[in-house]
Structures are given as structure tokens and as C-alpha cells.
Design a protein around this motif. Structure first.
Motif, PDB file in Angstrom:
ATOM      1  N   ARG A 155     -68.787 -31.389  -6.977  1.00 58.46           N
ATOM      2  CA  ARG A 155     -67.810 -31.093  -8.027  1.00 58.46           C
ATOM      3  C   ARG A 155     -66.386 -31.006  -7.481  1.00 58.46           C
ATOM      4  O   ARG A 155     -65.556 -30.255  -7.987  1.00 58.46           O
ATOM      5  CB  ARG A 155     -68.208 -29.839  -8.815  1.00 58.46           C
ATOM      6  N   PHE A 157     -63.767 -33.087  -7.693  1.00 60.26           N
ATOM      7  CA  PHE A 157     -63.378 -34.319  -8.375  1.00 60.26           C
ATOM      8  C   PHE A 157     -62.088 -34.921  -7.814  1.00 60.26           C
ATOM      9  O   PHE A 157     -61.966 -36.136  -7.694  1.00 60.26           O
ATOM     10  CB  PHE A 157     -63.224 -34.048  -9.874  1.00 60.26           C
ATOM     11  N   TYR A 183     -62.858 -42.135 -15.296  1.00 60.01           N
ATOM     12  CA  TYR A 183     -63.697 -41.053 -15.813  1.00 60.01           C
ATOM     13  C   TYR A 183     -63.349 -39.731 -15.133  1.00 60.01           C
ATOM     14  O   TYR A 183     -63.190 -38.693 -15.796  1.00 60.01           O
ATOM     15  CB  TYR A 183     -65.171 -41.405 -15.596  1.00 60.01           C
ATOM     16  N   SER A 186     -60.216 -38.406 -16.418  1.00 59.82           N
ATOM     17  CA  SER A 186     -60.303 -37.876 -17.788  1.00 59.82           C
ATOM     18  C   SER A 186     -60.968 -36.509 -17.809  1.00 59.82           C
ATOM     19  O   SER A 186     -60.532 -35.622 -18.535  1.00 59.82           O
ATOM     20  CB  SER A 186     -61.021 -38.856 -18.719  1.00 59.82           C
ATOM     21  N   ILE A 187     -62.005 -36.324 -16.986  1.00 58.52           N
ATOM     22  CA  ILE A 187     -62.662 -35.006 -17.040  1.00 58.52           C
ATOM     23  C   ILE A 187     -61.844 -33.931 -16.326  1.00 58.52           C
ATOM     24  O   ILE A 187     -62.055 -32.748 -16.529  1.00 58.52           O
ATOM     25  CB  ILE A 187     -64.121 -35.016 -16.510  1.00 58.52           C
ATOM     26  N   THR A 188     -60.919 -34.375 -15.488  1.00 58.11           N
ATOM     27  CA  THR A 188     -60.047 -33.364 -14.865  1.00 58.11           C
ATOM     28  C   THR A 188     -58.749 -33.212 -15.666  1.00 58.11           C
ATOM     29  O   THR A 188     -57.763 -32.662 -15.170  1.00 58.11           O
ATOM     30  CB  THR A 188     -59.724 -33.731 -13.397  1.00 58.11           C
ATOM     31  N   LEU A 189     -58.778 -33.702 -16.877  1.00 63.66           N
ATOM     32  CA  LEU A 189     -57.691 -33.559 -17.853  1.00 63.66           C
ATOM     33  C   LEU A 189     -56.396 -34.264 -17.414  1.00 63.66           C
ATOM     34  O   LEU A 189     -55.319 -33.914 -17.871  1.00 63.66           O
ATOM     35  CB  LEU A 189     -57.405 -32.079 -18.162  1.00 63.66           C
ATOM     36  N   TYR A 191     -54.884 -37.038 -18.208  1.00 59.62           N
ATOM     37  CA  TYR A 191     -54.982 -38.113 -19.198  1.00 59.62           C
ATOM     38  C   TYR A 191     -54.077 -39.319 -18.905  1.00 59.62           C
ATOM     39  O   TYR A 191     -54.512 -40.454 -19.133  1.00 59.62           O
ATOM     40  CB  TYR A 191     -54.715 -37.553 -20.596  1.00 59.62           C
ATOM     41  N   LYS A 222     -57.345 -34.594 -28.804  1.00 58.85           N
ATOM     42  CA  LYS A 222     -56.480 -33.466 -28.454  1.00 58.85           C
ATOM     43  C   LYS A 222     -55.042 -33.946 -28.371  1.00 58.85           C
ATOM     44  O   LYS A 222     -54.791 -35.067 -27.905  1.00 58.85           O
ATOM     45  CB  LYS A 222     -56.909 -32.887 -27.102  1.00 58.85           C
TER      46      LYS A 222
ATOM     47  N   ILE B 201     -68.551 -31.495 -20.827  1.00 51.91           N
ATOM     48  CA  ILE B 201     -68.077 -31.878 -19.490  1.00 51.91           C
ATOM     49  C   ILE B 201     -66.684 -31.301 -19.257  1.00 51.91           C
ATOM     50  O   ILE B 201     -66.395 -30.720 -18.209  1.00 51.91           O
ATOM     51  CB  ILE B 201     -68.064 -33.417 -19.356  1.00 51.91           C
ATOM     52  N   GLU B 202     -65.856 -31.445 -20.259  1.00 57.18           N
ATOM     53  CA  GLU B 202     -64.477 -30.967 -20.124  1.00 57.18           C
ATOM     54  C   GLU B 202     -64.445 -29.446 -19.942  1.00 57.18           C
ATOM     55  O   GLU B 202     -63.700 -28.917 -19.129  1.00 57.18           O
ATOM     56  CB  GLU B 202     -63.702 -31.353 -21.376  1.00 57.18           C
ATOM     57  N   GLN B 204     -66.745 -27.575 -18.661  1.00 55.90           N
ATOM     58  CA  GLN B 204     -67.205 -27.203 -17.321  1.00 55.90           C
ATOM     59  C   GLN B 204     -66.095 -27.417 -16.287  1.00 55.90           C
ATOM     60  O   GLN B 204     -65.841 -26.548 -15.446  1.00 55.90           O
ATOM     61  CB  GLN B 204     -68.448 -28.026 -16.948  1.00 55.90           C
ATOM     62  N   VAL B 205     -65.420 -28.566 -16.396  1.00 60.11           N
ATOM     63  CA  VAL B 205     -64.345 -28.847 -15.442  1.00 60.11           C
ATOM     64  C   VAL B 205     -63.222 -27.826 -15.587  1.00 60.11           C
ATOM     65  O   VAL B 205     -62.690 -27.313 -14.593  1.00 60.11           O
ATOM     66  CB  VAL B 205     -63.815 -30.286 -15.645  1.00 60.11           C
TER      67      VAL B 205
END
Lengths: 637, 439
Positions: A155, A157, A183, A186-189, A191, A222, B201-202, B204-205
Motif C-alpha cells: 500500500r 502507492f 489508476y 486516481s486512488i491517491t486522489l 486527479y 466529485k 478504494i478511495e 481506504q486510501v
């Protein structure tokens, strides 16, 4: 408890089986290496322990098996797994190092070793080990995939993203790992970065536009995600103006953000670039119309007409244009406190568009009728034109000729024909041709059972005509059957008229007749004439039970005539002189509306709404009154 | 000299006489005021048109320095306030039923409420409690029944998250609600169903990022510390209210201080195989001797929840009701306040944690509501140090089986919800003036 018992029982049984196996083969135990079959049984046994969560027992067996055959990958991996489950990270690390000694170039195993160091909270060692794995094959993309995957599992990232980027540079291929990096961003915001990567992916694989939209769509819900995606895609389109997928992406992201004007500019460009002949614009226009972006939808429909004269859906386009114009001019009065028409001034035209309301829509509908006379759309266009003339312009002659044209020319389109006939009846009624109105209503209602809402509406109108003609007995007869149908939309109106006639028939029939006359004039929008009748009722029949209703009607007529102070005086007279009236709450509501929307006097409107709440807490208008007070007060609700 | 003395004596006599007249006048004035002054009674029985907004009016009155008396067990837990015109208008605008009564009528009510032979009492509410809701930044009000209730009742609240808790900012608040948080760090144990959903997912991150920012390697470690901080807040005089999974996960987090109960998908490493044995129940607020659900794919944390989340199909919404206990208003005012309602039997509703198993509730807890004849306890209350806490099972009192992504409940359609009233009792309860208990 049950789980523990079950676990112990299973363990005992399995140990017994193993013991039996051991006892049954006394000569194989020490002198010779164990047979394959025995190993398989023990391995399965260990796996069973592992599955049941008895990691200690599993570990014991795996350790024994590994001791006997350290080259068996299955056993080695199981042992590593079990150490991990038991959080014996040092043992797991030792095991992995031992395995790595046998295959020192196994990038995957070294990457796993790094992850194990990380689990042990030795971040430095973990980083060194991952570096060690990369150093084995720094020019191979798979090296970076394996290491980044191990890092992602931990984890970490940001570090995984960095490894992928290093891989790109080392392999001299900037297109590598695009989806993975996007990806992770995106999951680490992150954007903007994610969007850049997805755009790069679209550049590489234009056919994947839909996939990329779905991925970006995960964060455009969002505000910050949408803003970031929009900005990056705009920049992308700016720097690569000929990249068609980018343009689609931009139009799509604008639509996501409800920026229809901007989306339209992009779709127009796409339409040109793809030589779509107007189809791209048409699809956009329909969606914008659906989303109530009327200004831009009308612009889009109009552009199709102007640019593509042979467009294959020209009728729909022109109809869509007319619909957009009508809808943008439309203003509704949902409470219908003053009848079917709104007495207060509609929104004002802007300087940029000084046309009187609805004239553009009527002209557009006319073009549909003229240019596509054989289509159902022409019938619908006539219908809409008739309604605008009837309800917005009160141009009864114009409405009559429109509905007559509709019913004459389009009997083949049953639904619209029926609706047109009903409307024609309304217009005849309004111009005083009661016989003709009756005939039209009768044509819709038929002579049998009323099976659809249009028929029920027609039947109600037939009863109203009888009322206007002072034929109260027959009117009541007709209303009786309508009022009995609990699921009909016409029931409330039918009941209301039924009760009104019944109550007032008991009094002076002459007043009721006068009242019906006034009602008809009002329906016909002959406002001054109607006003005279109701005023004469007030003057000549001061003791009548209809006084309060007459005053309400006077107030309503004055409101429609924008004589607001007179209307207020009338409503106030009613409130003061007829404290027993059942219409006082309605009157207060009307009064408050005149203050609010006619005179735009918020304090008086609030005070009147409050009076309504105070004096008539059980009125059906309290909910609306509360809402209006809070809106006028500017409450944040 | 004598004349002087006489004059002085005469002055004193006159002074005493004047004083007596003033006091008498004041007394008479007060008596008349008490008899004739207008009061506003907000009934909370079946006459009330909007029970939920009534709490908002009580709160609003406190913010305007209008004192509120909560008449426990009188007409469903009614409110008595001074008859200010502004208040009547606001009641009307918000649609709250009220009665304008004279001072004499009010005195009669107070007398009835205070009588020894009635199970009623009047509690003075003094100050609008400052409210915080512990919620993640991506929170939406309709995710959670308490915030829905506060939004509807127009009771203001602040949002706090891990930063604020770690910086001890909770102390600024009188009351904290735990949004349906999973304090175990297992993200609601939604992994099996929603593990690949973007929001999951978001989340959790985001949680992991926050944990790292605050110096924790794992989310579960951060949440445990947060749970402890909240415990300290309660002990120092705070009020905590939790619903649904924030109840049992809170205690599980406290109990698992010396172990790791999270599986690899939640914190990157496997759980401690001996986690169950290492639980320290003495740390828990409400529960003890529970057994953890260690299957990471099962939508359940422990055996506290009854029936388990994946067996709720066994419940029949038509027969699922729970009963409020009745307490002595004069001797047990706190549980009495928390159970004020116009209905004693309340329709059940599911949540990730629906009911608490009675045998696992600490003996120090007060059970406020349960499903009669079963092990299922719905609503409990306890004390810790100078503060108190309340746990209420279930997710949304007016949506029997609320699912992720379901539309929010429109409380305009449930203005008289007895289930929601229990939530709002908790919000007003910290406003109550502490008085000597009659024990």
C-alpha cells in the motif's frame, strides 16, 4: 466456542491419520527419504490446518516438509505464507533469503522479500531490497511490474508510481504502465495526474475512449475531480487540437459538469471534423433538451437546420428547436391558486432577446407544420401552437383555428387527435360557442364507460357546460358519476363543483345563475364583464351565501387585471366581513401571493403568511406558507 | 442628641416599612406574573404535528436564551417555555404544535409534574449544547440517521475528524456523535461486497493517508487512539452518542489494544492468530466477553450484534419491535430523558449492528430498550468518569433495511418518528441542568 471445538476435533482426527500412516510404515521413517505419497498426504494435512486457521500445526508440518525437500516451491511458498500469518517476519525473511540463494535472479522473490521487510517495519531494508530486485533486470518492463506490484501490495502507492515512472525512463518507453499509473494516481486522489495518464492511454488506444471515460468518471462525481479532469483535458485539446478522442473526452467532461455551452462548441467541432453531417450536434441537442438546457439546445437544433439542409432527421430537429424555445419561455404556477393561468407578470426578456414570449416557438412550430405536413410531428406542433395561443396569448380565434386544423387534418394520429378535440372544446367554450364545445367534449367522452383520463376530463367539461347553462339538475347528475371514481384525476374538480351546486341550490337559484354566468365569463377571460357580474352579486345579494365566493372571484379578477391594491382591498373585505367563510385560508394565501409576487412587498407577504399559519393551522396551504416564509426570510434550509 | 436618636429610629422604621412594602409588592407582582404570564407548552404526545422539529424549537429557544423546561413523562416529554411572541411565530413557521397557556395553567402543570405520586419531573434545559459529529471529510448528511435528524430539526453541528480528535479539540464540545464509523480499521467489513467499488478504494486510501499524516502505520492503530481520545473526552464530562456499527466497533477497538484483528486486505498484514485471547475487555465501555468474527469476508465484527448482519433475513419487519423501559423520572432522570417518547413500543430497523446481545453487555450499563423476551437489546446507556455515553443499534429508524447507495430518508414523511425521537433525546440531554438526585 464451537469453532474451537471443531478445530480441536479436526486436529485430533488428522493427527490420528498421520500417526496411523507413520505406524503403518515403520521401515520408511528414518533410513530412507520419504516417499512421494507420504509427502503429499502431509502436505494436504498441513494445508487443511492452514485452511482451518491452525497455523501453528500447519507450520510444524510445512517446516518438516521443507526440511525434507527445500526445492519444492509449493512447500516453500506455503511456509512463507504461514510465517506471515503468524507474523514471524524474521523467519519468513530467512526463508525467502534461503530461497533466493538458490535462484538469485528471481525478481519476484526478491520483491516479496522487500515486502516482508516492510511488514517487519524495516522500511530502509525494504527499499534496499526492492532496489536490489530492480537492479537485476533494469531494462525489463516486467521487473518494474513485479516490484511495483509488491510495493502496491504494501500500500505504498506513491512509491509504486515512482517505480513505474523509473521503468518508463529505464526502458525508454513513455507509454509503459499507463493504466497502472493512472489508476494509482486516481486512488491517491491526484486527479490531474490521473487524467494526464488516461489521456495518454487514449492517445495510444483511441478505441479505449469508453473505458477511459468510465475510469475518469470514477472521480468526476466529485467537484475537485471534475475540475481537475476538465482542466487537464482542456489543456490536452489545446495542445493537440486534431486529436478527436480528446475532443470527445472534453465534450463528455463538459456534459458531466453541465457546461452545455462549452460542450456544444466541442460537439460542433467534432461534427465538422468527423463529417457527421449534423448527427453529433443532434445527439447533443436532444440530451441538452432533456437536461433542460434550453438555450443551448435551441441553438444546436437551429445550427443543424442552418448548416445541414438535407439532414435526415430534419423534422425532429425543427420540432426539438420549437420545443426548446417554448420550454425556455415557459413559466409555471404550480399552486394554480388563481386558476389555470398565472396572473403575475412573466419573467422579463433580456436585451439580447427582446422578442415577445412564445412568438419564436410558434414560428418554429409553424415551420414544422409547413415543411413536414404529413407527419405526427406536424400534428404535435399544431397542438403545441394551439395551447400557446390559448393559454399564453388568450388568442381564442387563433387557438380555435389551430385546433380545428389539427382535428381536420390528423385524425389518423389517435392520441393527439383526442387531445386536440378536447382543447378545441375548451376554446369553443371560451368563445361562447357552448353547443360546439359540447359536441367536441361529447366526441371525446363518447357514450359508453369512461375508460381514460381524456374521456373523464371531457365528461367533467360537459357537466360544467350544464352548470354554465344553469341546468343544475343535469349537471349534478353528470357530476355524480364522475365524483364516484376515486382514482380519476377529474374527481376532485367534479366533487368540488358538485358540492358547490348542491349547497347553493338550497339558497337563491337566481344568485347561483348569476354566479354561473360570471364563472363562464371568467373562463372566457372576459375579465371586466365577469368583474361586473360578481360586483353586482355583491351589491344585490348581500345576504347570499355566495358573497364570499363572489368576493374571492372579484379579488382574483382584479389580480389578473394587475389592479393589486384593489384586489388586496377585496380580499381584506372578505376576511373582515365574512369570518365564517370556509375560504378564508385560501383568501389569505392569495393575499400573501399578491403582496409577494404582485407588489413584491416581502414584509407584508411574510406577515400575511404568518397570519395564515396562526389563524388556520390546519389549512392545506400551511406547508406552502411555511416554505414561502422561509424563502422570503432567506433561511438556510 | 435624643432628638437625633429619635429621628434616626424613625428613619430606620420608615426604611424597614418601605422595604417591607417593596418586598411585598414584588412578591405580589411575581405571583400575579406567575398566574397571568403566558407560557408555551409544546406537547410531545400524539397531539404534536412534528415531534422532530419540536426538538429543534427547544434547541433554538436555548440559543435565544429562552429557558426550556423538559417535562419528563408529561404528555410524551413535553417542553414548557416562556411565552415569547417570537417563539410562537417560530413554532408556526416550523410546523410545531404548541399551546399558549396562562401562568396559572403552567403552575398547575408544574404542580402535577412535581407531585410525589406521579412518575414525572421537570428538568431545566439551560444552554444549547455545542455539538460535534465525528465524520470523514467526504461525508454526506444522508449517510447517517443522526445528522439527518439534526438537519431536519435544524440543530447546528460541527464536523470533526481525526485531526481535531488528535488535537484534543473535542473538549470544545458538549456532545459528540460518532457517524457510523468502523473503529476497528476494517472499513465496515465491506470488502467482500464493495472491495472493488471506487468509493471503497478511495475511502481506504484516504484513511491510510490520514493515518500516515498523523504518524500511524495503520488505520486501525489511528482509530484505536481516536477511540481512546474519545474515551478521555467522555471521562472528562463529555456526552457521546453512537449508532449502528460505531457502537460495537468502538468497544472492539478499545479491547484490541494489544493485538491486531485486521486481515491483510485491511491493513496489509494478517491478523494476530491469538487476537481473541488478547482482547482486554476492561478497556471497553459497554461490552465484554465477546468473540471476534475473524473471517475478513464476513460482514460482521463480533457476536455482539444479534442477529448477525448476514442473518437478518430471519427477521420479519412486521413483527420486529422493541420496547422502551420506563424509569423513575424523579430518581433516574437521565435514563428517563433518554427514553422520552409518545410510543413505548417502537418499530425495529436493521443496521450493520442491529441489537446488542444482552449477555455481552457489562452489568454497569443501563438497558433503555430491548426486544422483550429475547437477548436483543437495542438501546443502552452508561457513565464513564464525569461523562456519559449512549449506544443505539440499527441504522435508520425509518428505513427498515437501508443499503449502501439507497436514497436518504425524507424526514418530512416521518415527522412523528418515535425511533428518531430517541436520537434527539440524546441531543437535548446535555443541555439539562444537573440537579441533586433524590436518592
Amino acid at each position: 466456542m464451537w469453532n474451537m471445538l471443531r478445530k480441536h476435533a479436526l486436529r485430533a482426527t488428522l493427527l490420528f491419520l498421520v500417526s496411523c500412516l507413520t505406524v503403518c510404515s515403520p521401515f520408511t521413517a528414518t533410513a530412507q527419504p520419504p516417499k512421494r505419497g507420504a509427502i503429499d498426504v502431509r502436505l494436504r494435512l498441513a494445508q487443511s490446518y492452514e485452511r482451518t486457521g491452525d497455523f501453528e500445526a500447519a507450520l510444524k508440518l510445512y517446516q518438516e516438509l521443507y526440511k525434507q525437500d527445500s526445492t519444492n516451491y509449493l512447500v516453500g511458498d506455503a511456509l512463507r505464507r504461514t510465517y506471515l500469518q503468524l507474523k514471524r517476519y524474521d523467519d519468513a525473511i530467512a526463508l525467502l533469503e534461503k530461497i533466493i540463494r538458490f535462484s538469485p535472479n528471481d525478481v519476484n522473490m526478491i520483491a516479496q522479500l522487500g515486502a516482508m521487510h516492510y511488514l517487519k517495519s524495516d522500511e530502509q531494508k525494504a527499499a534496499e531490497t526492492w532496489e536490489r530486485a530492480i537492479a537485476l533486470s533494469p531494462k525489463q518492463p516486467s521487473t518494474y511490474t513485479l516490484v511495483a506490484s509488491s510495493v502496491t501490495q504494501s500500500r505504498l502507492f506513491d512509491r509504486a508510481i515512482a517505480i513505474y515512472h523509473r521503468g518508463r525512463a529505464a526502458c525508454s518507453d513513455p507509454t509503459l504502465f499507463t493504466v497502472d499509473i493512472a489508476y494509482l494516481y486516481s486512488i491517491t486522489l491526484k486527479y490531474p495526474e490521473a487524467t494526464k495518464e488516461y489521456m495518454s492511454y487514449v492517445r495510444q488506444n483511441p478505441a479505449q475512449l469508453g473505458y477511459v471515460q468510465s475510469r475518469i468518471g470514477m472521480y468526476t462525481g466529485k467537484q475537485e475531480g471534475l475540475a481537475a479532469a476538465t482542466k487537464i483535458i482542456e489543456e490536452g485539446v489545446q495542445s493537440e487540437s486534431n486529436n478527436l478522442p480528446f475532443q470527445y473526452l472534453l465534450a463528455w467532461v463538459y456534459m458531466e459538469g453541465k457546461k452545455f455551452d462549452r460542450a456544444y462548441d466541442v460537439y460542433r467541432s467534432i461534427d465538422e471534423n468527423t463529417k457527421a453531417g449534423g448527427h453529433e450536434i443532434y445527439n447533443f441537442a436532444q440530451r441538452a433538451l432533456h437536461e433542460r438546457a434550453y438555450t443551448v439546445s435551441s441553438r444546436a437544433f437551429q445550427d443543424i437546420v442552418a448548416r445541414y439542409s438535407s439532414f435526415d432527421r430534419l423534422a425532429e430537429t425543427k420540432f426539438g428547436y420549437a420545443q426548446s424555445l417554448e420550454a425556455s419561455d415557459d413559466e409555471s404556477d404550480t399552486l394554480k391558486l388563481f386558476g389555470s393561468t398565472n396572473p403575475f407578470p412573466p419573467k422579463e426578456r433580456t436585451e439580447a432577446d427582446p422578442r415577445p414570449l412564445y412568438t419564436g416557438a410558434i414560428a418554429a412550430y409553424d415551420r414544422v407544420v409547413t415543411e413536414f405536413p404529413k407527419t405526427e410531428l406536424a400534428a404535435r406542433a399544431l397542438f403545441r401552437t394551439g395551447i400557446i395561443k390559448q393559454e399564453k396569448f388568450f388568442d381564442l380565434d387563433g387557438a380555435r383555428s389551430t385546433f380545428e386544423a389539427l382535428t381536420k387534418r390528423y385524425p389518423m394520429f389517435a392520441q393527439i387527435y383526442m387531445e386536440g378535440t378536447l382543447r378545441l372544446g375548451d376554446v369553443y367554450l371560451a368563445i361562447g360557442a357552448l353547443d360546439k364545445a359540447q359536441a367536441e367534449y361529447q366526441a371525446v367522452a363518447g357514450h359508453g364507460l369512461l375508460t381514460n383520463p381524456l374521456q373523464e376530463q371531457a365528461a367533467l367539461h360537459l357537466a360544467e357546460i350544464l352548470y354554465f347553462q344553469a341546468n343544475f339538475k343535469d349537471a349534478l347528475e353528470k357530476l355524480k358519476s364522475l365524483a364516484g371514481n376515486a382514482i380519476s384525476d377529474a374527481t376532485n374538480d367534479a366533487l368540488s363543483l358538485q358540492i358547490f351546486i348542491q349547497d347553493n341550490l338550497k339558497q337563491d337559484v337566481a344568485v347561483l345563475k348569476e354566479f354561473a354566468k360570471g364563472d363562464l365569463l371568467r373562463r372566457q377571460r372576459k375579465l371586466p364583464e365577469a368583474l361586473t357580474i360578481f360586483e353586482s352579486i355583491v351589491q344585490n345579494y348581500p345576504k347570499s351565501d355566495l358573497m364570499d365566493e363572489a368576493l374571492i372571484n372579484i379579488g382574483d379578477l382584479l389580480t389578473h387585471m394587475t389592479r393589486y391594491p384593489d384586489a388586496i382591498g377585496t380580499y381584506e373585505r372578505l376576511l373582515k366581513d365574512f369570518p365564517e367563510s370556509i375560504s378564508l385560508d385560501r383568501t389569505l394565501m392569495k393575499l400573501a401571493n399578491v403582496y409577494e409576487r404582485g407588489l413584491r412587498d416581502s414584509p407584508k407577504a411574510i406577515a400575511t403568511y404568518q397570519k395564515l399559519l396562526e389563524q388556520y393551522p390546519n389549512s392545506i396551504y400551511v406547508s406552502e406558507a411555511r416554505k414561502r416564509i422561509r424563502e422570503l426570510r432567506g433561511d438556510n434550509i | 442628641m435624643i432628638a437625633d436618636s429619635k429621628r434616626k429610629t424613625g428613619d430606620i422604621v420608615r426604611y424597614v416599612r418601605d422595604l417591607a412594602l417593596i418586598v411585598l409588592g414584588s412578591l405580589l407582582f411575581s405571583l400575579c406574573s406567575a398566574l397571568y404570564a403566558q407560557k408555551i407548552l409544546i406537547p410531545m404526545d400524539l397531539k404534536q404535528a412534528d415531534h422532530l422539529k419540536a426538538y429543534g424549537i427547544a434547541y433554538w429557544a436555548l440559543t435565544k436564551n429562552i429557558e426550556v423546561d423538559w417535562l419528563l413523562n408529561y404528555r410524551g416529554g413535553s417542553f414548557m417555555l416562556d411565552g415569547v411572541a417570537l417563539l410562537a411565530t417560530e413554532c408556526r413557521v416550523r410546523g410545531v404544535t404548541f399551546e399558549e397557556i396562562s401562568g396559572a395553567e403552567a403552575a398547575q402543570i408544574y404542580s402535577e409534574v412535581g407531585a410525589e405520586n406521579t412518575n414525572m419531573d421537570a428538568v431545566r434545559l439551560e444552554k444549547a449544547p455545542k455539538i460535534a459529529v465525528y465524520v470523514p471529510p467526504n461525508f454526506l448528511p444522508w449517510d447517517d440517521a443522526v445528522t439527518l435528524a439534526m438537519e431536519y430539526a435544524e440543530i447546528p453541528y460541527d464536523k470533526v475528524w481525526d485531526d481535531e480528535v488528535m488535537q484534543d479539540k473535542l473538549l470544545k464540545y458538549d456532545w459528540i456523535h460518532l457517524h457510523h464509523e468502523d473503529f476497528t480499521g476494517q472499513y465496515g467489513k465491506f470488502y467482500a461486497t464493495y472491495g472493488t467499488a471506487p468509493w471503497y478504494i478511495e475511502q481506504q486510501v484516504m484513511y491510510e493517508k490520514k493515518a500516515k499524516e498523523l504518524g500511524f502505520k495503520k488505520v486501525s492503530e489511528l482509530k484505536r487512539v481516536v477511540a481512546h481520545k474519545i474515551k478521555e473526552y467522555i471521562a472528562s464530562g463529555g456526552f457521546m452518542f453512537a449508532m449502528c456499527s460505531a457502537t460495537d466497533t468502538y468497544d472492539i477497538a478499545l479491547a484490541s489494544e494489544n493485538t491486531d484483528i485486521c486481515d491483510v486486505m485491511y491493513d496489509g498484514d494478517p491478523p494476530d492468530p491469538g487476537a481473541q485471547k488478547k482482547l482486554d475487555f476492561s478497556q471497553c465501555l459497554a461490552f465484554e466477553n465477546f468473540t471476534l468474527e475473524m473471517n475478513p469476508l464476513r460482514y460482521e465484527y463480533s457476536d455482539i450484534d444479534i442477529p448477525p448482519s448476514d442473518m437478518v433475513a430471519t427477521l420479519d419487519p412486521e413483527t420486529d419491535y422493541f420496547t422502551l423501559f420506563e424509569f423513575s423520572a424523579k430518581y433516574d432522570p437521565v435514563p428517563t430523558m433518554l427514553t422520552q417518547n409518545h410510543a413505548n413500543i417502537i418499530r425495529g430497523f436493521l443496521g450493520q449492528t442491529t441489537n446488542f446481545k444482552k449477555s455481552l453487555i457489562k452489568k454497569t450499563m443501563t438497558i433503555l430498550a430491548e426486544k422483550e423476551g429475547t437477548e436483543e437489546v437495542r438501546y443502552i446507556h452508561g457513565n464513564l468518569g464525569r461523562g456519559t455515553f449512549t449506544f443505539y443499534g440499527g441504522h435508520d429508524p425509518e428505513d427498515y433495511q437501508h443499503q449502501v447507495g439507497d436514497p436518504p430518508t425524507d424526514l418530512k414523511l416521518h415527522k412523528n418518528s418515535p425511533g428518531y425521537r430517541l436520537i434527539l433525546n440524546n441531543i437535548l440531554f446535555p443541555a439539562a441542568k444537573k440537579k441533586q438526585q433524590k436518592t
